[in-house]
Scaffold this motif. Structure first.
Motif, PDB file in Angstrom:
ATOM      1  N   GLU A 271       0.837  -1.190   0.000  1.00  0.00           N
ATOM      2  CA  GLU A 271       0.000   0.000   0.000  1.00  0.00           C
ATOM      3  C   GLU A 271       0.884   1.257   0.000  1.00  0.00           C
ATOM      4  O   GLU A 271       2.002   1.242   0.521  1.00  0.00           O
TER       5      GLU A 271
ATOM      6  N   ARG B 282      -5.620   9.456  -2.309  1.00  0.00           N
ATOM      7  CA  ARG B 282      -5.820   8.218  -3.049  1.00  0.00           C
ATOM      8  C   ARG B 282      -4.774   7.200  -2.600  1.00  0.00           C
ATOM      9  O   ARG B 282      -3.570   7.429  -2.723  1.00  0.00           O
TER      10      ARG B 282
ATOM     11  N   SER C 249      -3.053   3.452  -2.957  1.00  0.00           N
ATOM     12  CA  SER C 249      -2.785   2.448  -3.979  1.00  0.00           C
ATOM     13  C   SER C 249      -2.383   1.143  -3.311  1.00  0.00           C
ATOM     14  O   SER C 249      -1.721   1.140  -2.276  1.00  0.00           O
TER      15      SER C 249
ATOM     16  N   VAL D 235      -0.539  -2.185  -4.718  1.00  0.00           N
ATOM     17  CA  VAL D 235       0.123  -2.807  -5.855  1.00  0.00           C
ATOM     18  C   VAL D 235       0.465  -4.251  -5.533  1.00  0.00           C
ATOM     19  O   VAL D 235       1.040  -4.535  -4.472  1.00  0.00           O
TER      20      VAL D 235
ATOM     21  N   ARG E 258     -10.028  -0.577  -9.704  1.00  0.00           N
ATOM     22  CA  ARG E 258      -8.835  -1.344 -10.038  1.00  0.00           C
ATOM     23  C   ARG E 258      -8.341  -0.969 -11.416  1.00  0.00           C
ATOM     24  O   ARG E 258      -9.125  -0.582 -12.285  1.00  0.00           O
TER      25      ARG E 258
ATOM     26  N   THR F  91      -3.001  -2.906  -9.897  1.00  0.00           N
ATOM     27  CA  THR F  91      -3.190  -1.994  -8.768  1.00  0.00           C
ATOM     28  C   THR F  91      -4.680  -1.800  -8.480  1.00  0.00           C
ATOM     29  O   THR F  91      -5.491  -1.712  -9.404  1.00  0.00           O
TER      30      THR F  91
ATOM     31  N   TYR G  17      -7.141   0.840  -6.166  1.00  0.00           N
ATOM     32  CA  TYR G  17      -7.094   2.150  -5.532  1.00  0.00           C
ATOM     33  C   TYR G  17      -8.243   2.313  -4.543  1.00  0.00           C
ATOM     34  O   TYR G  17      -9.286   1.674  -4.657  1.00  0.00           O
TER      35      TYR G  17
END
Length: 130
Positions: A6, A19, A21, A23, A72, A78, A80
């Motif tokens: 994250e 925001r 993320s 991954v 996504r 990823t 979000y």
């Protein structure tokens, strides 16, 4: 090696946006269900939102509906979490988790969420304060 990472946390003023993320590495994120969870100090982990491999979205907290959006990008592997109109009560460590099992169908206990996610990221701190 299978990992979730994250990012995007930090200090934000009330009313601001952030925001987050999530991954994935070592697996294809688009093939699994991804949830965002959060845990504030002294509280149990709670589910925020979950997106299935077929892009069905489930939200668990009434207070974030209309403010938080999960999405996504499979090309970037990823997921979000767009957070708008942030409030002090949104302060928490935010985690993403992946599982092949269906997203939790409804709001549940922290223990249930922890058991649901097969893979978890390390978390990212979001602090909403002026």
């Amino acid at each position: 090696q299978v990992q979730l990472a994250e990012s995007g946390g930090g200090l934000v003023q009330p009313g601001g946006s952030r925001r987050l993320s999530c991954v994935a590495s070592g697996f294809t994120l688009g093939h699994v269900n991804i949830g965002w969870f959060r845990q504030a100090p002294g509280k149990e982990r709670e589910g925020v939102s979950c997106i299935s491999s077929s892009d069905v979205i489930t939200a668990y907290i009434d207070s974030v509906k209309g403010r938080f959006t999960i999405s996504r990008d499979n090309a970037k592997n990823t997921v979000y979490l767009q957070m708008n109109s942030l409030k002090s009560e949104d302060t928490a460590v935010y985690y993403c988790a992946a599982d092949v099992h269906d997203c939790p169908a409804k709001k549940n206990t922290g223990t249930y969420y922890v058991a649901w996610g097969v893979y978890w990221g390390q978390g990212t701190q979001v602090t909403v304060s002026s």
